[in-house]
Design an enzyme around this catalytic site. Sequence first.
Site, short mmCIF file in Angstrom:
data_model
loop_
_atom_site.label_atom_id
_atom_site.label_comp_id
_atom_site.label_asym_id
_atom_site.label_seq_id
_atom_site.Cartn_x
_atom_site.Cartn_y
_atom_site.Cartn_z
N THR A 88 -1.50 -0.73 -4.28
CA THR A 88 -2.79 0.30 -4.44
C THR A 88 -1.82 1.72 -3.78
O THR A 88 -0.95 1.58 -2.58
CB THR A 88 -3.32 0.21 -3.89
N GLU A 108 0.96 -1.54 -0.37
CA GLU A 108 0.21 0.29 0.10
C GLU A 108 0.91 1.31 0.27
O GLU A 108 1.62 1.47 0.97
CB GLU A 108 -0.77 0.08 0.66
N CYS A 109 0.06 2.03 -1.12
CA CYS A 109 1.39 3.08 -0.64
C CYS A 109 3.00 3.35 -1.57
O CYS A 109 3.49 2.74 -1.66
CB CYS A 109 0.55 4.55 -0.06
N GLY A 110 3.09 3.66 -0.15
CA GLY A 110 5.15 3.65 0.56
C GLY A 110 5.19 2.65 0.06
O GLY A 110 6.21 1.85 -0.83
N MET A 120 4.89 1.35 -3.96
CA MET A 120 6.54 2.58 -4.21
C MET A 120 7.84 1.02 -4.15
O MET A 120 8.21 1.08 -5.10
CB MET A 120 6.71 3.32 -3.68
#
Length: 450
Positions: free
Chosen positions: A436, A336-338, A341
């Site tokens: 995501t 998720e998010c970080g 990435m």
Amino acid sequence: MTEMMTSPPGILISAPSSGTGKTTVMLGLLRALAEDGLTVQPFKSGPDYIDPAFHLAAARRPSFNVDTWAMDGGLLEAISAQACGADIVVAEGSMGLFDGVAKPGEQGHGTSAETAARMGWPVILVLDVGGQAQSAAATALGFRMYNPDLPFAGVILNRCASPRHERLTRLGMERAGMPVLGVLPRRGDLTLPERHLGLIQAVEHPDLEAAISGYASFLREHVDLAAIRSAAASRSAGASVGRSANELPRPPAQRIALARDSAFSFTYPHLLEGWRASGAEILPFSPLANEAPAADADLVWLPGGYPELHAGKLAAADNFLTGLRRHAESRPVHGECGGYMTLGAALIDKDGTQHQMAGLLSLVTSYEKRKFHLGYRKAHLESGMPGFSAGDQLRGHEFHYCSILDQPDAPLARVLDAEGAEVPETGSVRGNVSGTFFHLIAQAGRMEAA
């Protein structure tokens, strides 16, 4: 099975806007009440990933998010049931009291006022009275009258400059019929450190215990704790509060390796509580300490956080990356998010340095030119992800400053904002790996057949 019980009395700390000092008041109040021997249950209204950890440190009891946009009635009741056994509930609002989105979600617009009304918690408004005196009463009166049905306990006046300033401001409040529950003198040392997503994380504070103790002493000196306790209320006697763990989110796997350190810490507490209540095993590990996920885990879950602040260290964490890649060969990985990435090919930091990430997805993200992404998200899954199938609808929240430079993998979902507009951050899926930019809050049903 759902049992019947009466929720403990509570209050909600809110304000006209962000930056008025409500978090300082919240933490000091949690600790002061706990020092008085009360079992205090904290909550956070809205989609905040950082404040609950501060609440836990202050109250020594886990804090949970309550979200009227993203959560249906069953989930709201199950989360409110976490207050079982507490003497008092203290909830913290987000942004301004009536700030939310234009289009309602599962239960409403996501405002703190909706949370207070649903839970029966009277509102204490923290007012920054700097630069005004009697005029502050007009602000307080406007907030009380904007929704006359909303329970309203009174105000705490913050950043009062002098005894004369206090007298004048109290005169205005008396005229407006507004109870004053406390007056806090102006002090520059009562602020919490911040960065681009708001407060720094609780684990990063150089001396959080001393700070919270100081807030508690400050509030004890300047706030009427007895009046606040008397103002606390709950829904009428006999109201139903769901106690069924079945209403909490189900775990996406039995043995979940969860990244947990200052680079990966943004997981909603109600998710973890639901996973544990259903018997899942959560196996924490630290990528920053170069720890690999448990070899026998069924799923690796990388939450959001601040990987951009540790990109070089993560890129050099061979044990972590090797273990992650090995797991992805046969079992699911989600970020998720970080965390998303980190699963990508590369992350470019604010100085323009490119760091190689896990390479399990083709995503390339950059902080060199910051782009603000904020808001609720509704995702219609086009592919499955851990715990969910294609066709499921999920609700979540996105908050980051990075830009996507490349995202060639298959999209995970069709993603909409709170007003129904499509957003380009669709998430990605490749093999056993998915990710995501939004942080999952709850499932919202399934798409209807075309």
